[in-house]
Design a protein around this motif. Sequence first.
Motif, mmCIF file in Angstrom:
data_model
loop_
_atom_site.group_PDB
_atom_site.id
_atom_site.type_symbol
_atom_site.label_atom_id
_atom_site.label_comp_id
_atom_site.label_asym_id
_atom_site.label_seq_id
_atom_site.Cartn_x
_atom_site.Cartn_y
_atom_site.Cartn_z
ATOM 1 N N TRP A 12 -10.929 -32.967 67.781
ATOM 2 C CA TRP A 12 -9.676 -32.755 67.063
ATOM 3 C C TRP A 12 -9.865 -32.062 65.724
ATOM 4 O O TRP A 12 -10.879 -32.213 65.062
ATOM 5 N N ASP A 13 -8.829 -31.328 65.339
ATOM 6 C CA ASP A 13 -8.644 -30.762 64.008
ATOM 7 C C ASP A 13 -9.658 -29.688 63.615
ATOM 8 O O ASP A 13 -9.969 -29.527 62.444
ATOM 9 N N THR A 14 -10.163 -28.968 64.613
ATOM 10 C CA THR A 14 -11.029 -27.828 64.328
ATOM 11 C C THR A 14 -10.923 -26.847 65.490
ATOM 12 O O THR A 14 -10.937 -27.271 66.649
ATOM 13 N N PRO A 15 -10.771 -25.563 65.203
ATOM 14 C CA PRO A 15 -10.674 -24.598 66.302
ATOM 15 C C PRO A 15 -11.975 -24.458 67.083
ATOM 16 O O PRO A 15 -11.967 -24.203 68.273
ATOM 17 N N LEU A 16 -13.108 -24.647 66.383
ATOM 18 C CA LEU A 16 -14.409 -24.581 67.033
ATOM 19 C C LEU A 16 -15.379 -25.403 66.192
ATOM 20 O O LEU A 16 -15.662 -25.056 65.044
ATOM 21 N N CYS A 17 -15.860 -26.492 66.763
ATOM 22 C CA CYS A 17 -16.750 -27.373 65.997
ATOM 23 C C CYS A 17 -18.126 -26.724 65.838
ATOM 24 O O CYS A 17 -18.475 -25.772 66.544
ATOM 25 N N GLY A 18 -18.898 -27.250 64.931
ATOM 26 C CA GLY A 18 -20.232 -26.715 64.663
ATOM 27 C C GLY A 18 -21.149 -26.775 65.869
ATOM 28 O O GLY A 18 -21.940 -25.853 66.107
ATOM 29 N N ASP A 19 -21.058 -27.853 66.649
ATOM 30 C CA ASP A 19 -21.919 -27.987 67.833
ATOM 31 C C ASP A 19 -21.617 -26.896 68.855
ATOM 32 O O ASP A 19 -22.533 -26.289 69.426
#
Length: 158
Positions: free
Chosen positions: A24-31
């Motif tokens: 949730w709440d991120t268009p593309l996570c760091g992982d």
Amino acid sequence: MFSRLLTDALHVGLPVNCAGCGRWDTPLCGDCAALLAAPPHRVEHVDAAGQVDVWALSTYTGPVRPLVLGWKNGAREDLGPVMAVAGERAGHWLAGQLRPEAVSAAQASGCLLVVPAPSGLGRRLRGRLVAADLADAVARGLAAGWSDAAPPRSARSG
């Protein structure tokens, strides 16, 4: 400014989630972003490609599959810049991996073709030429990689 306000307002009612894993709440996570940041690897056993070398940034499994599908199908147009950066990075890396005779031929002819896989009819009709956009990004990366490796003009012959 109005566009940014509208986007923020939509995210309150419809929160964004990671295109790969759904966080949730991120268009593309760091992982998931890291899955596109590794150097390309050669793909073996691509029978349809014949003798053409095929390279990939990641396997088409896990979070990469929904990420790519969302970008290709237009559900996640916000990933265009992310994919462009990944393509440029891959092209830059590839510039250092090409055989010297391929580089010499490209320099002698003044061009190197980066050929995208053709988009399906539906995607072409909608103007979603994502493969062409990615090929352009790879070509920009190749050009940058070659210019980074080129000797200064005063050291070149001819």
